[in-house]
Structure formats: C-alpha cells, structure tokens
Write a protein that holds these residues in place. Structure first.
Motif, short mmCIF file in Angstrom:
data_model
loop_
_atom_site.label_atom_id
_atom_site.label_comp_id
_atom_site.label_asym_id
_atom_site.label_seq_id
_atom_site.Cartn_x
_atom_site.Cartn_y
_atom_site.Cartn_z
N SER A 76 38.92 -65.17 35.04
CA SER A 76 38.56 -63.82 35.44
C SER A 76 37.11 -63.44 35.16
O SER A 76 36.51 -62.68 35.93
CB SER A 76 39.48 -62.81 34.74
N VAL A 77 36.51 -63.96 34.08
CA VAL A 77 35.15 -63.54 33.73
C VAL A 77 34.13 -63.94 34.80
O VAL A 77 33.33 -63.09 35.24
CB VAL A 77 34.75 -64.09 32.34
N PRO A 78 34.08 -65.20 35.26
CA PRO A 78 33.10 -65.52 36.31
C PRO A 78 33.29 -64.72 37.59
O PRO A 78 32.32 -64.24 38.19
CB PRO A 78 33.32 -67.02 36.56
N ILE A 79 34.56 -64.55 38.02
CA ILE A 79 34.82 -63.80 39.25
C ILE A 79 34.49 -62.33 39.06
O ILE A 79 33.88 -61.69 39.93
CB ILE A 79 36.28 -63.98 39.68
N GLY A 80 34.88 -61.76 37.91
CA GLY A 80 34.60 -60.36 37.65
C GLY A 80 33.11 -60.08 37.56
O GLY A 80 32.61 -59.09 38.12
N LEU A 81 32.38 -60.93 36.85
CA LEU A 81 30.92 -60.76 36.75
C LEU A 81 30.28 -60.91 38.13
O LEU A 81 29.38 -60.13 38.50
CB LEU A 81 30.34 -61.78 35.78
N GLY A 82 30.71 -61.92 38.88
CA GLY A 82 30.13 -62.13 40.21
C GLY A 82 30.38 -60.96 41.14
O GLY A 82 29.47 -60.52 41.86
N ALA A 83 31.60 -60.42 41.12
CA ALA A 83 31.92 -59.28 41.98
C ALA A 83 31.13 -58.05 41.56
O ALA A 83 30.63 -57.30 42.41
CB ALA A 83 33.42 -59.00 41.93
N GLY A 84 31.00 -57.82 40.25
CA GLY A 84 30.22 -56.68 39.77
C GLY A 84 28.75 -56.79 40.14
O GLY A 84 28.12 -55.80 40.52
N ILE A 85 28.20 -58.00 40.01
CA ILE A 85 26.79 -58.21 40.39
C ILE A 85 26.61 -58.00 41.88
O ILE A 85 25.62 -57.38 42.32
CB ILE A 85 26.35 -59.62 39.97
N TYR A 86 27.56 -58.48 42.67
CA TYR A 86 27.45 -58.30 44.12
C TYR A 86 27.46 -56.82 44.50
O TYR A 86 26.64 -56.37 45.31
CB TYR A 86 28.60 -59.02 44.82
N LEU A 87 28.40 -56.06 43.93
CA LEU A 87 28.49 -54.65 44.27
C LEU A 87 27.27 -53.87 43.81
O LEU A 87 26.87 -52.88 44.45
CB LEU A 87 29.76 -54.05 43.64
N THR A 88 26.65 -54.30 42.71
CA THR A 88 25.51 -53.57 42.18
C THR A 88 24.19 -53.93 42.87
O THR A 88 23.38 -53.05 43.18
CB THR A 88 25.36 -53.84 40.67
N ILE A 89 23.98 -55.20 43.14
CA ILE A 89 22.68 -55.67 43.60
C ILE A 89 22.66 -55.97 45.10
O ILE A 89 21.76 -55.51 45.83
CB ILE A 89 22.25 -56.93 42.83
N TYR A 90 23.63 -56.70 45.58
CA TYR A 90 23.55 -57.24 46.93
C TYR A 90 24.25 -56.39 47.98
O TYR A 90 23.82 -56.36 49.13
CB TYR A 90 24.15 -58.66 46.96
N ALA A 91 25.35 -55.73 47.61
CA ALA A 91 26.14 -55.00 48.61
C ALA A 91 25.42 -53.74 49.09
O ALA A 91 24.79 -53.04 48.30
CB ALA A 91 27.50 -54.64 48.03
N LYS A 92 25.53 -53.49 50.38
CA LYS A 92 24.98 -52.26 50.94
C LYS A 92 25.94 -51.10 50.70
O LYS A 92 27.15 -51.29 50.59
CB LYS A 92 24.73 -52.44 52.44
N GLN A 93 25.40 -49.91 50.60
CA GLN A 93 26.22 -48.73 50.38
C GLN A 93 26.79 -48.27 51.72
O GLN A 93 26.12 -47.65 52.53
CB GLN A 93 25.38 -47.61 49.74
N ASN A 94 28.04 -48.63 51.98
CA ASN A 94 28.70 -48.23 53.21
C ASN A 94 30.18 -48.00 52.93
O ASN A 94 30.63 -48.06 51.78
CB ASN A 94 28.50 -49.29 54.30
N ARG A 95 30.95 -47.79 53.98
CA ARG A 95 32.37 -47.49 53.81
C ARG A 95 33.13 -48.69 53.24
O ARG A 95 34.09 -48.52 52.50
CB ARG A 95 32.97 -47.07 55.15
N PHE A 96 32.69 -49.87 53.61
CA PHE A 96 33.39 -51.06 53.13
C PHE A 96 33.27 -51.20 51.61
O PHE A 96 34.26 -51.44 50.92
CB PHE A 96 32.82 -52.30 53.82
#
Length: 285
Positions: A76-96
């Motif tokens: 869970s730690v690698p996946i959780g950290l990766g998902a959190g980093i993606y949402l914070t840094i890489y993901a665009k702010q949209n409905r998805f």
C-alpha cells in the motif's frame, strides 16, 4: 456576555474535555494492563497455542501480526504515495480528479468489515487464495490506501510553494524536485500517517477473520504467504467467543495487554524518530 467571559467559558470547556479524555484513556490503560500483565510471560508471548489444554501461548499470532502488517505496507505505501504525488503534482484540476478525491474520501470511511467481505469474495474465492496471509495483507492494503493517498496529498500541499518554485528555478526536473525537496520536507507528516495506518492494521480483526483465517501454520515462524495467518487481534476475538481451552479468559486478557503494548511501542519507535527528523528539518523549532 463580554468577549473575556466567552473566552474563559471556552477555555474551561476545552480543559474539561481534555481532562475527561485523559481520564478515560488512563482508565482504559489501567483496566487492560492491570488484568493482562500478570498473565504475560516469555512462554506466553513466544509459545505455541493450545486447543484443549491450558497454558498455550500466542507466538505464531504475534509473528503473523507483524508479517501481515509488513506485507500490507509493502503493497500500500508505494501505491498510496504514488497516487498522492500524482494528484498533487501531475493531475490537472478537473472533474475527473475531483471524482477521484471524492471516491478516496468515501473509501476511507467504509467500515472495515465491508473490506473484509470484499477481500473474501475477491482473494479467497475468486483468486482461490483461500484463507492466507497474502489474502489478509492484500485486503489490509485496500483499507490503508485511501488514508495513505489523502495523507500524502495533504502533506505535500503543506510544504511551502516557494520550495517547489526555488527547486525548479535552479534547473531541477519535476521528479528531482519531488524526490529531493518535497518528500524530505513532508517526511514527518508522512511518517505520522504511515504510523497511524500501521497501528490501525495491527489492531484490525474484522478484515482478517474473513481473509487470513482463525488458525496458524504448524511451523513457527512460517514465512509462506499462502499459510493461514491468525493474528493477535483475531486470536483475542476467537478465544473470547469460541475457544474451549480452560484458561480462555486469561489468554484473552494477556492478549489484549500484549496487543496494547505492541501498538504503543510501535507508535513510539516510529513517532520519536519522526519528531527528531522534524526538528532537524525545521532547525530545531
């Protein structure tokens, strides 16, 4: 009513609430440790359990507790950290991304028994893992993931934006800025979040009853992930409700005290280094 009077009333209320909580915590600790500590011994902590005769131990259950915890964090730690980093840094702010955040928050409030039933259907039946350590660890990972994603996202957002801008201005790539600036600055909060998740996993029973089972391997310690993995928390439930050993009450009291001590020590062993790291990163403040 003047502002000073309101302030005094609020201060008195919060002090009283804190005092009541401390009293409840003290009563909780005294009651469990007072009943369980007399039953703790080297043989009890590291010995094998007995099904009929008195005098059994909880060694395999204690081992399974940490083994399942280690595997669940490994997933869970690698996946959780990766998902959190993606949402914070890489993901665009949209409905998805808004939908993803809402889904993560909804999953973090789902009762653990629902995850247990889902793990039973997916890992035990559909994937034919039967009652096993790997099935319990995988289901625990699903329970931990929403919390780890939110903790990672919030910890990265708590880092001043100037850190990120200064790193990029010096010519670093996004990944270099994340690895060398953001993650070290957010490390104390991340460690705290992982500690809370681990403590919750150590005391989890509803999930593991349906996925890891209520029995242990004949061999101790058994590192096979396909072996049944009764943990200390599920053993506590079992001996209190279904065990036929004559000293079931004493085993339950000792198991409860041991589980409490393990969780407290685990939090201290991780929490104290986290505080030291935080002081070092903040210049001793």
């Amino acid at each position: 009513m003047t502002s000073k009077t309101t302030d005094r009333i609020a201060t008195t209320f919060f002090w009283a609430a804190g005092f009541v909580i401390m009293l409840l915590l003290a009563w909780f600790l005294i009651r469990i440790l007072g009943d369980g500590l007399p039953h703790l011994s080297w043989k009890f902590i590291f010995g094998k359990p007995q099904e009929i005769m008195a005098g059994g131990g909880v060694g395999p259950m204690l081992f399974n507790s940490f083994y399942i915890l280690f595997l669940s964090l490994l997933f869970s730690v690698p996946i959780g950290l990766g998902a959190g980093i993606y949402l914070t840094i890489y993901a665009k702010q949209n409905r998805f991304t808004d939908f993803i955040r809402i889904s993560v928050e909804a999953l973090s409030s789902v009762p653990s028994i629902v995850f247990g039933l889902f793990g039973f259907l997916l890992f035990v039946n559909l994937m034919d893992l039967k009652f096993s350590i790997i099935g319990g660890a995988a289901t625990l990972s699903l329970l931990n993931l929403p919390v780890l994603v939110r903790v990672t996202e919030e910890s990265l957002r708590s880092v001043p934006e100037s850190y990120w801008e200064a790193s990029l201005a010096l010519g670093s790539t996004r990944w270099q800025a994340i690895r060398k600036v953001l993650l070290p600055a957010a490390l104390p909060i991340l460690i705290t979040g992982i500690t809370l998740v681990a403590g919750r996993a150590l005391g989890e029973s509803a999930i593991l009853i349906y996925t890891a089972g209520l029995s242990v391997s004949r061999h101790f310690p058994d590192f096979s992930p396909l072996a049944m993995g009764e943990t200390l928390a599920t053993h506590l439930w079992y001996v209190q409700s279904e065990a036929i050993v004559p000293d079931a009450k004493q085993i339950a009291q000792g198991s409860a005290a041991l589980l409490l001590i393990v969780v407290l020590m685990f939090n201290l062993l991780i929490g104290i280094p986290s505080r030291l790291i935080q002081k070092r990163l903040t210049g001793g403040k």
